[in-house]
Design a protein around this motif. Sequence first.
Motif, short mmCIF file in Angstrom:
data_model
loop_
_atom_site.label_atom_id
_atom_site.label_comp_id
_atom_site.label_asym_id
_atom_site.label_seq_id
_atom_site.Cartn_x
_atom_site.Cartn_y
_atom_site.Cartn_z
N GLN A 47 -24.86 -68.10 -24.74
CA GLN A 47 -24.17 -69.23 -25.38
C GLN A 47 -24.51 -69.30 -26.87
O GLN A 47 -23.64 -69.60 -27.69
CB GLN A 47 -24.56 -70.54 -24.70
N ARG A 48 -25.74 -68.98 -27.21
CA ARG A 48 -26.17 -69.01 -28.61
C ARG A 48 -25.40 -68.00 -29.45
O ARG A 48 -25.18 -68.19 -30.64
CB ARG A 48 -27.68 -68.73 -28.67
N THR A 49 -24.97 -66.89 -28.83
CA THR A 49 -24.27 -65.82 -29.56
C THR A 49 -22.80 -65.72 -29.17
O THR A 49 -22.17 -64.68 -29.40
CB THR A 49 -24.97 -64.47 -29.32
N VAL A 50 -22.24 -66.77 -28.60
CA VAL A 50 -20.88 -66.74 -28.06
C VAL A 50 -19.83 -66.37 -29.11
O VAL A 50 -18.82 -65.76 -28.77
CB VAL A 50 -20.53 -68.07 -27.35
N ASP A 51 -20.05 -66.69 -30.35
CA ASP A 51 -19.07 -66.39 -31.39
C ASP A 51 -19.14 -64.96 -31.91
O ASP A 51 -18.32 -64.56 -32.73
CB ASP A 51 -19.23 -67.37 -32.56
N ASP A 52 -20.10 -64.18 -31.45
CA ASP A 52 -20.26 -62.79 -31.88
C ASP A 52 -19.88 -61.88 -30.71
O ASP A 52 -20.67 -61.65 -29.79
CB ASP A 52 -21.71 -62.54 -32.31
N ALA A 53 -18.67 -61.34 -30.75
CA ALA A 53 -18.15 -60.54 -29.63
C ALA A 53 -18.93 -59.26 -29.38
O ALA A 53 -18.86 -58.69 -28.29
CB ALA A 53 -16.69 -60.20 -29.87
N THR A 54 -19.71 -58.81 -30.36
CA THR A 54 -20.44 -57.56 -30.16
C THR A 54 -21.86 -57.77 -29.65
O THR A 54 -22.61 -56.81 -29.50
CB THR A 54 -20.48 -56.72 -31.45
N MET A 55 -22.24 -59.03 -29.40
CA MET A 55 -23.55 -59.31 -28.81
C MET A 55 -23.39 -59.53 -27.32
O MET A 55 -22.50 -60.26 -26.89
CB MET A 55 -24.18 -60.55 -29.45
N ARG A 56 -24.24 -58.88 -26.54
CA ARG A 56 -24.16 -59.00 -25.09
C ARG A 56 -25.56 -59.17 -24.53
O ARG A 56 -26.48 -58.46 -24.91
CB ARG A 56 -23.52 -57.77 -24.50
N TYR A 57 -25.69 -60.11 -23.60
CA TYR A 57 -26.94 -60.32 -22.87
C TYR A 57 -26.68 -60.00 -21.40
O TYR A 57 -25.58 -60.24 -20.89
CB TYR A 57 -27.44 -61.76 -23.03
N VAL A 58 -27.69 -59.43 -20.75
CA VAL A 58 -27.55 -59.01 -19.36
C VAL A 58 -28.78 -59.40 -18.56
O VAL A 58 -29.87 -59.60 -19.11
CB VAL A 58 -27.32 -57.49 -19.23
N VAL A 59 -28.59 -59.48 -17.24
CA VAL A 59 -29.68 -59.68 -16.29
C VAL A 59 -29.80 -58.40 -15.48
O VAL A 59 -28.81 -57.93 -14.91
CB VAL A 59 -29.40 -60.86 -15.33
N VAL A 60 -30.99 -57.82 -15.45
CA VAL A 60 -31.24 -56.60 -14.67
C VAL A 60 -32.14 -56.97 -13.51
O VAL A 60 -33.19 -57.59 -13.69
CB VAL A 60 -31.93 -55.52 -15.55
N HIS A 61 -31.74 -56.59 -12.32
CA HIS A 61 -32.52 -56.85 -11.11
C HIS A 61 -33.60 -55.78 -10.99
O HIS A 61 -33.37 -54.71 -10.42
CB HIS A 61 -31.61 -56.84 -9.88
N LEU A 62 -34.78 -56.05 -11.54
CA LEU A 62 -35.86 -55.06 -11.54
C LEU A 62 -36.29 -54.69 -10.13
O LEU A 62 -36.65 -53.54 -9.87
CB LEU A 62 -37.05 -55.57 -12.34
N HIS A 63 -36.26 -55.65 -9.22
CA HIS A 63 -36.68 -55.36 -7.86
C HIS A 63 -35.79 -54.30 -7.20
O HIS A 63 -36.26 -53.53 -6.39
CB HIS A 63 -36.71 -56.64 -7.02
N LYS A 64 -34.53 -54.21 -7.62
CA LYS A 64 -33.65 -53.20 -7.07
C LYS A 64 -33.96 -51.82 -7.63
O LYS A 64 -33.72 -50.81 -6.97
CB LYS A 64 -32.19 -53.56 -7.33
N LEU A 65 -34.51 -51.77 -8.83
CA LEU A 65 -34.94 -50.49 -9.40
C LEU A 65 -36.26 -50.02 -8.78
O LEU A 65 -36.47 -48.83 -8.57
CB LEU A 65 -35.10 -50.60 -10.91
N LEU A 66 -37.14 -50.98 -8.49
CA LEU A 66 -38.45 -50.65 -7.94
C LEU A 66 -38.39 -50.29 -6.45
O LEU A 66 -39.16 -49.46 -5.98
CB LEU A 66 -39.41 -51.82 -8.16
N GLN A 67 -37.47 -50.94 -5.73
CA GLN A 67 -37.29 -50.67 -4.30
C GLN A 67 -35.79 -50.60 -4.01
O GLN A 67 -35.21 -51.57 -3.51
CB GLN A 67 -37.96 -51.74 -3.44
N PRO A 68 -35.15 -49.47 -4.29
CA PRO A 68 -33.69 -49.40 -4.18
C PRO A 68 -33.15 -49.60 -2.76
O PRO A 68 -32.00 -49.93 -2.58
CB PRO A 68 -33.34 -48.01 -4.68
N ASP A 69 -33.97 -49.43 -1.74
CA ASP A 69 -33.51 -49.58 -0.36
C ASP A 69 -33.46 -51.03 0.09
O ASP A 69 -32.97 -51.32 1.18
CB ASP A 69 -34.41 -48.78 0.59
N ASN A 70 -33.98 -51.96 -0.70
CA ASN A 70 -34.00 -53.38 -0.30
C ASN A 70 -32.91 -54.16 -0.97
O ASN A 70 -32.47 -53.97 -1.99
CB ASN A 70 -35.36 -54.01 -0.62
#
Length: 70
Positions: A47-70
């Motif tokens: 929301q803080r960067t909503v006016d800048d189309a080239t800024m992107r924030y993401v959520v990465v599920h680290l638990h899926k990288l650490l245990q891909p079978d779960n």
Amino acid sequence: MSKLHLVFGGRVADPQGMDFTNPADLHIVGIFPDYAQAEAAWRANAQRTVDDATMRYVVVHLHKLLQPDN
């Protein structure tokens, strides 16, 4: 195992893509113990960067990288 989530953001080459132009300049928001907290952090930064189309924030599920079978 904790369901850890990483929130980060940065400038992307294409607003529709995930190709970060300068990985060295990524803004690491933090690691969160659950999705609700990660989403709140993501939402605040996006929301803080909503006016800048080239800024992107993401959520990465680290638990899926650490245990891909779960």
